[in-house]
Design an enzyme around this catalytic site. Structure first.
Site, PDB file in Angstrom:
ATOM      1  N   LYS A  31      10.787  32.740  43.263  1.00  0.00           N
ATOM      2  CA  LYS A  31      12.014  33.349  42.720  1.00  0.00           C
ATOM      3  C   LYS A  31      12.206  32.950  41.257  1.00  0.00           C
ATOM      4  O   LYS A  31      11.627  31.957  40.790  1.00  0.00           O
ATOM      5  CB  LYS A  31      13.216  32.941  43.572  1.00  0.00           C
ATOM      6  CG  LYS A  31      13.491  31.449  43.598  1.00  0.00           C
ATOM      7  CD  LYS A  31      14.444  31.102  44.752  1.00  0.00           C
ATOM      8  CE  LYS A  31      14.801  29.633  44.712  1.00  0.00           C
ATOM      9  NZ  LYS A  31      15.545  29.224  45.931  1.00  0.00           N
ATOM     10  N   TYR A 243      25.824  21.376  13.109  1.00  0.00           N
ATOM     11  CA  TYR A 243      27.170  21.863  13.412  1.00  0.00           C
ATOM     12  C   TYR A 243      28.127  20.717  13.726  1.00  0.00           C
ATOM     13  O   TYR A 243      27.793  19.802  14.476  1.00  0.00           O
ATOM     14  CB  TYR A 243      27.139  22.795  14.623  1.00  0.00           C
ATOM     15  CG  TYR A 243      26.603  24.179  14.338  1.00  0.00           C
ATOM     16  CD1 TYR A 243      27.186  24.988  13.353  1.00  0.00           C
ATOM     17  CD2 TYR A 243      25.539  24.688  15.072  1.00  0.00           C
ATOM     18  CE1 TYR A 243      26.704  26.267  13.112  1.00  0.00           C
ATOM     19  CE2 TYR A 243      25.053  25.966  14.840  1.00  0.00           C
ATOM     20  CZ  TYR A 243      25.642  26.755  13.853  1.00  0.00           C
ATOM     21  OH  TYR A 243      25.163  28.010  13.631  1.00  0.00           O
TER      22      TYR A 243
HETATM   23  C1  LIG Z   1      14.899  28.129  46.529  1.00  0.00           C
HETATM   24  C2  LIG Z   1      14.615  28.181  47.985  1.00  0.00           C
HETATM   25  C3  LIG Z   1      13.480  27.547  48.515  1.00  0.00           C
HETATM   26  C4  LIG Z   1      12.601  26.632  47.676  1.00  0.00           C
HETATM   27  O1  LIG Z   1      13.288  25.419  47.487  1.00  0.00           O
HETATM   28  P1  LIG Z   1      12.654  24.187  46.674  1.00  0.00           P
HETATM   29  O2  LIG Z   1      13.676  23.123  46.807  1.00  0.00           O
HETATM   30  O3  LIG Z   1      12.499  24.674  45.268  1.00  0.00           O
HETATM   31  O4  LIG Z   1      11.355  23.853  47.290  1.00  0.00           O
HETATM   32  C5  LIG Z   1      13.198  27.739  49.847  1.00  0.00           C
HETATM   33  N1  LIG Z   1      14.001  28.488  50.640  1.00  0.00           N
HETATM   34  C6  LIG Z   1      15.114  29.078  50.178  1.00  0.00           C
HETATM   35  C7  LIG Z   1      15.957  29.869  51.102  1.00  0.00           C
HETATM   36  C8  LIG Z   1      15.475  28.934  48.842  1.00  0.00           C
HETATM   37  O5  LIG Z   1      16.597  29.503  48.389  1.00  0.00           O
END
Ligand SMILES: *Cc1c(COP(=O)(O)O)cnc(C)c1O
Length: 345
Positions: A31, A243
């Protein structure tokens, strides 16, 4: 110069997380463009290493990698169909409510689907009563690939804290809700894999551990980041820098200006922190405010001015920068942005 990303390290991390759960099939979470690192590169590399279950958040993310993966790769969309974006061609929606389930069965009659159960995180998925209303029809549903869901999954709220009582509570709830289910089951992301075999079930979903972040302490580092120095100047004691004159030179010093800022994921909250950029093994403090495109660094102690200073390296890793910003490695990676030249190895 730029963002160096080691695909070899990502693949090695995937293999070592897969080896921690030998009874399960290791998937991969891609993702947010593989946590900012580039799903188009990561997906084919992990497929070549043997991954077959790929998880994205959104349908658009799934469509982006679908053409890059052979037909034996399953791409599961964790947020399911979205209002205004329900096109699931070539993708497997994760259905998160009874309403989504019944609508999906009408609109995608033979389409493969997965089910997410909420076992206590109170974020996404069907709770007990909702699942009870759906369960028998879901388990009997005939799809192009067979019968029932392609996967039944849930997600842990505190897997990065092994002693948190919610881990065992969610495990018990997941077992109770999926007792008798023959479809493959999945409970664990990176943190859950490290909790041990009770948590592994049939498919694991590592994300951050692939990309070198906590809680996978044994991860191989994946990214290093060198930023170009575009100007240096002498600053007199008492003069302000940047800044708001948020930093005033305590003595005569030399300041380097570096071409990266909060638009590149160097969070503005790092202003005034202990953040340094590195010239080899010498730390140079970042001083003054982080602005959109620029950082200022006290390089007075350097004998020679290098062309670039390093933000991410063996000495200062993603989780170190995250700690200084009061956040987590996930946010630092996902914020890196697209302006760096990227080098793959
Ligand atoms: C983001 C996510 C993962 C991966 O989690 P990590 O902590 O990055 O390994 C797995 N399952 C779901 C449903 C997620 O939202």
């Amino acid at each position: 110069m730029g963002l160096d990303i080691s695909i070899d390290a990502i693949v090695a991390n995937w293999r070592s997380l897969a080896a921690r759960a030998p009874g399960a099939r290791a998937g991969a979470v891609l993702k947010a463009d593989a946590y900012g690192l580039g799903a188009d590169r990561v997906a084919p590399a992990l497929h070549a290493a043997g991954a077959r279950d790929f998880f994205v958040a959104l349908p658009s993310e799934g469509r982006a990698i679908r053409p890059l993966l052979p037909g034996d790769a399953r791409i599961l969309v964790l947020s399911g169909p979205l209002p205004g974006d329900a096109d699931m061609a070539g993708l497997i929606p994760v259905l998160n409510s009874a309403e989504q389930f019944f609508r999906d069965r009408v609109t995608r009659r033979k389409g493969a689907f997965a089910i997410q159960l909420d076992t206590g995180m109170n974020r996404l998925g069907m709770e007990r009563a909702e699942w009870a209303a759906v369960r028998s029809e879901a388990l009997a549903a005939v799809t192009g690939d067979g019968t029932g869901p392609a996967l039944v999954l849930s997600h842990l709220a505190n897997a990065d804290e092994p002693d948190h009582p919610s881990n065992a509570a969610q495990l018990a709830e997941f077992r109770a809700m999926t007792d008798g289910v023959t479809a493959p089951r999945s409970l664990s992301a990176t943190g859950g894999i490290l909790l041990g075999p009770d948590y592994h079930f049939d498919v694991t979903r590592p994300g951050i551990g692939l990309y070198g972040g906590a809680p996978f302490a044994d991860a191989r580092p994946v990214v290093s980041l060198d930023l170009p120095v575009i100007q240096t100047r002498a600053v007199r004691a008492g003069e302000g820098v940047g800044y708001g004159y948020a930093w005033t030179a305590p003595r005569d010093c030399r300041i380097a200006t570096v071409a990266a800022g909060y638009a590149d994921g160097i969070l503005r909250a790092l202003s005034g922190s202990e953040l340094s950029l590195w010239a080899g093994d010498r730390a140079c403090p970042v001083v003054g405010r982080v602005s959109m495109d620029l950082l200022t660094v006290d390089v007075t102690e350097l004998p020679d001015m290098p062309d670039a200073l390093s933000l991410l390296n063996e000495r200062q890793r993603v989780d170190d920068v995250a700690r200084l910003a009061g956040t987590i490695g996930y946010e630092i990676l996902a914020s890196l942005g697209t302006r760096y030249p990227r080098n793959w190895s």
